[in-house]
Design an enzyme around this catalytic site. Structure first.
Site, PDB file in Angstrom:
ATOM      1  N   LYS A 173       0.839  -1.216   0.000  1.00  0.00           N
ATOM      2  CA  LYS A 173       0.000   0.000   0.000  1.00  0.00           C
ATOM      3  C   LYS A 173       0.874   1.266   0.000  1.00  0.00           C
ATOM      4  O   LYS A 173       0.552   2.254  -0.682  1.00  0.00           O
ATOM      5  CB  LYS A 173      -0.920  -0.037   1.227  1.00  0.00           C
ATOM      6  CG  LYS A 173      -1.747   1.208   1.445  1.00  0.00           C
ATOM      7  CD  LYS A 173      -2.724   1.473   0.302  1.00  0.00           C
ATOM      8  CE  LYS A 173      -3.494   2.762   0.538  1.00  0.00           C
ATOM      9  NZ  LYS A 173      -4.201   3.218  -0.647  1.00  0.00           N
ATOM     10  N   LYS A 241       0.813  11.488   5.789  1.00  0.00           N
ATOM     11  CA  LYS A 241       1.069  10.333   6.677  1.00  0.00           C
ATOM     12  C   LYS A 241       1.709   9.186   5.878  1.00  0.00           C
ATOM     13  O   LYS A 241       2.715   8.621   6.285  1.00  0.00           O
ATOM     14  CB  LYS A 241      -0.261   9.888   7.283  1.00  0.00           C
ATOM     15  CG  LYS A 241      -0.234   8.500   7.912  1.00  0.00           C
ATOM     16  CD  LYS A 241      -1.638   7.948   8.160  1.00  0.00           C
ATOM     17  CE  LYS A 241      -2.490   7.807   6.936  1.00  0.00           C
ATOM     18  NZ  LYS A 241      -3.109   6.578   6.622  1.00  0.00           N
TER      19      LYS A 241
HETATM   20  P1  NAP Z   1     -11.380   9.477   7.900  1.00  0.00           P
HETATM   21  O1  NAP Z   1     -12.586   9.802   7.119  1.00  0.00           O
HETATM   22  O2  NAP Z   1     -10.445  10.543   8.330  1.00  0.00           O
HETATM   23  O3  NAP Z   1     -11.854   8.574   9.167  1.00  0.00           O
HETATM   24  C1  NAP Z   1     -10.921   8.195  10.145  1.00  0.00           C
HETATM   25  C2  NAP Z   1     -11.542   7.211  11.110  1.00  0.00           C
HETATM   26  O4  NAP Z   1     -10.564   6.870  12.104  1.00  0.00           O
HETATM   27  C3  NAP Z   1     -12.754   7.777  11.873  1.00  0.00           C
HETATM   28  O5  NAP Z   1     -13.656   6.726  12.126  1.00  0.00           O
HETATM   29  C4  NAP Z   1     -12.109   8.259  13.172  1.00  0.00           C
HETATM   30  O6  NAP Z   1     -12.984   8.353  14.264  1.00  0.00           O
HETATM   31  C5  NAP Z   1     -11.115   7.141  13.403  1.00  0.00           C
HETATM   32  N1  NAP Z   1     -10.054   7.543  14.327  1.00  0.00           N
HETATM   33  C6  NAP Z   1      -9.078   8.461  14.113  1.00  0.00           C
HETATM   34  N2  NAP Z   1      -8.279   8.573  15.198  1.00  0.00           N
HETATM   35  C7  NAP Z   1      -8.777   7.703  16.130  1.00  0.00           C
HETATM   36  C8  NAP Z   1      -8.391   7.347  17.436  1.00  0.00           C
HETATM   37  N3  NAP Z   1      -7.319   7.898  18.027  1.00  0.00           N
HETATM   38  N4  NAP Z   1      -9.131   6.422  18.087  1.00  0.00           N
HETATM   39  C9  NAP Z   1     -10.201   5.847  17.492  1.00  0.00           C
HETATM   40  N5  NAP Z   1     -10.629   6.128  16.238  1.00  0.00           N
HETATM   41  C10 NAP Z   1      -9.909   7.054  15.559  1.00  0.00           C
HETATM   42  O7  NAP Z   1     -10.426   8.436   7.102  1.00  0.00           O
HETATM   43  P2  NAP Z   1     -10.777   7.548   5.829  1.00  0.00           P
HETATM   44  O8  NAP Z   1     -10.678   8.383   4.611  1.00  0.00           O
HETATM   45  O9  NAP Z   1     -11.993   6.736   6.099  1.00  0.00           O
HETATM   46  O10 NAP Z   1      -9.490   6.585   5.832  1.00  0.00           O
HETATM   47  C11 NAP Z   1      -9.320   5.533   6.755  1.00  0.00           C
HETATM   48  C12 NAP Z   1      -8.009   4.831   6.423  1.00  0.00           C
HETATM   49  O11 NAP Z   1      -8.066   4.337   5.071  1.00  0.00           O
HETATM   50  C13 NAP Z   1      -6.780   5.744   6.493  1.00  0.00           C
HETATM   51  O12 NAP Z   1      -5.688   4.998   6.975  1.00  0.00           O
HETATM   52  C14 NAP Z   1      -6.575   6.166   5.044  1.00  0.00           C
HETATM   53  O13 NAP Z   1      -5.219   6.497   4.770  1.00  0.00           O
HETATM   54  C15 NAP Z   1      -7.005   4.891   4.310  1.00  0.00           C
HETATM   55  N6  NAP Z   1      -7.526   5.070   2.945  1.00  0.00           N
HETATM   56  C16 NAP Z   1      -8.364   6.101   2.639  1.00  0.00           C
HETATM   57  C17 NAP Z   1      -8.825   6.244   1.341  1.00  0.00           C
HETATM   58  C18 NAP Z   1      -9.739   7.369   0.940  1.00  0.00           C
HETATM   59  O14 NAP Z   1      -9.869   7.626  -0.272  1.00  0.00           O
HETATM   60  N7  NAP Z   1     -10.380   8.054   1.852  1.00  0.00           N
HETATM   61  C19 NAP Z   1      -8.450   5.330   0.360  1.00  0.00           C
HETATM   62  C20 NAP Z   1      -7.630   4.274   0.701  1.00  0.00           C
HETATM   63  C21 NAP Z   1      -7.182   4.151   2.003  1.00  0.00           C
HETATM   64  P3  NAP Z   1     -13.781   9.752  14.547  1.00  0.00           P
HETATM   65  O15 NAP Z   1     -14.952   9.720  13.613  1.00  0.00           O
HETATM   66  O16 NAP Z   1     -14.135   9.656  15.966  1.00  0.00           O
HETATM   67  O17 NAP Z   1     -12.819  10.868  14.239  1.00  0.00           O
END
Ligand code: NAP
Length: 285
Positions: A173, A241
């Site tokens: 990844k 990150k």
């Molecule tokens: P996001 O919308 O920023 O959501 C982050 C999630 O993590 C939320 O549920 C948040 O909870 C939780 N979180 C963050 N810090 C935390 C903590 N200290 N304790 C418990 N929960 C915590 O992120 P996302 O876009 O869904 O991405 C999630 C992962 O997938 C990341 O690693 C990202 O790099 C990867 N990813 C993302 C994409 C994309 O296009 N978005 C594509 C591929 C991979 P709260 O709601 O309480 O803040």
């Protein structure tokens, strides 16, 4: 109804559509999110809710974790009422977050000590692919454990491939996201250059998208640039990150170094916006 009970931790931009796919595929899904407001969407479509990660692990068989970063993984696994505090064994925990290979190795060892299986299974693709079950899933960990959950992973993605032992999914990844950063910065700089020569963004994007260098990324992000709409599908702060994680694993190529500098600087103002908001950073006024 599929009999395997699924747990889903992390209801961000990706977690909500991914968990929704499993509900639509007929699984009983129990969800947990740190901030409770986001749980409502899943409850409305039939998910059960768990108060804590610990309770969620007790109530389910296969638990998916889709949270931001290493610190979030630490909190979910080792925090108060984290999953490792549950007095149960024999569960499969699938970490789909983009995190470091080293935190996967730590959590895999802790899971094994508790009698659980741990797989790292990050994804390529964004919200659109999550909404349609078209993600690409790269997996590290035990082959037997992978084969058991592969049919569930195939509800989330068009490809679920094991690439090696624990941490291998994370490394694959990081390699892919290094290319993603280069694509985003490259597309942004190309549009800025063409505009400076008097070429309209729409015209340039039509050319790119009909040429061999066009792809799904240039189409989706090109549309965002044309609409001047940068609401995060993949937040710019997440690529910072990922580039830092890749650097920690030893990537030091010229383009990766430059991209890290660009995105770190862009993140100050545009971190919460989409990755392609980098165009605002590379615009020369
Ligand atoms: P996001 O919308 O920023 O959501 C982050 C999630 O993590 C939320 O549920 C948040 O909870 C939780 N979180 C963050 N810090 C935390 C903590 N200290 N304790 C418990 N929960 C915590 O992120 P996302 O876009 O869904 O991405 C999630 C992962 O997938 C990341 O690693 C990202 O790099 C990867 N990813 C993302 C994409 C994309 O296009 N978005 C594509 C591929 C991979 P709260 O709601 O309480 O803040």
């Amino acid at each position: 109804m599929n009999t395997t009970k699924i747990g889903w931790i992390g209801l961000g931009n990706m977690g909500i559509p991914m968990a929704t796919q499993l509900i639509e595929a007929g699984y009983e899904v129990t969800a947990y999110n740190r901030s409770k407001a986001k749980e409502g969407t899943l409850k409305e479509i039939g998910a059960l809710l768990a108060e804590t990660p610990k309770n969620l692990l007790v109530q389910t068989d296969v638990v998916f974790v889709m949270v931001s970063d290493d610190a979030a993984i630490e909190a979910i696994f080792n925090g108060t009422n984290g999953i490792l505090s549950a007095m149960v064994s024999g569960k499969t925990i699938i970490n789909m977050s983009t995190v470091s290979p080293s935190i996967s190795r730590q959590m895999a060892a802790a899971c094994t000590a508790k009698g659980h299986h741990y797989l790292d299974a990050p994804v390529s693709g964004s919200v659109k692919q999550a909404e349609t079950g078209q993600l690409v899933i790269m997996v590290g960990g035990d082959e037997l454990a992978f084969n058991k959950v592969k049919p569930i992973l195939e509800k989330l993605g068009k490809l679920a491939m094991r690439v090696g032992d624990t941490g291998a999914g994370n490394n694959a990844k990081l390699a892919i996201n290094s290319l993603l950063a280069l694509y985003a910065q490259g597309l942004a700089e190309t549009v800025v250059f063409a505009n400076a020569q008097g070429i309209k963004t729409e015209d340039l994007l039509s050319l790119i998208n009909n040429a061999a260098i066009g792809n799904i990324f240039t189409k989706i992000k090109g549309d965002a640039i044309i609409a001047d709409q940068y609401q995060a599908a993949f937040a710019l702060k997440h690529i910072v990150k990922d580039l830092n994680l890749a650097k920690a694993e030893g990537i030091s190529s010229p383009l990766a170094k430059t991209a890290l500098q660009t995105f770190e600087s862009a993140s100050v103002r545009y971190g919460e916006e989409d990755i392609i908001a980098v165009i605002k950073e590379v615009k020369v006024d």
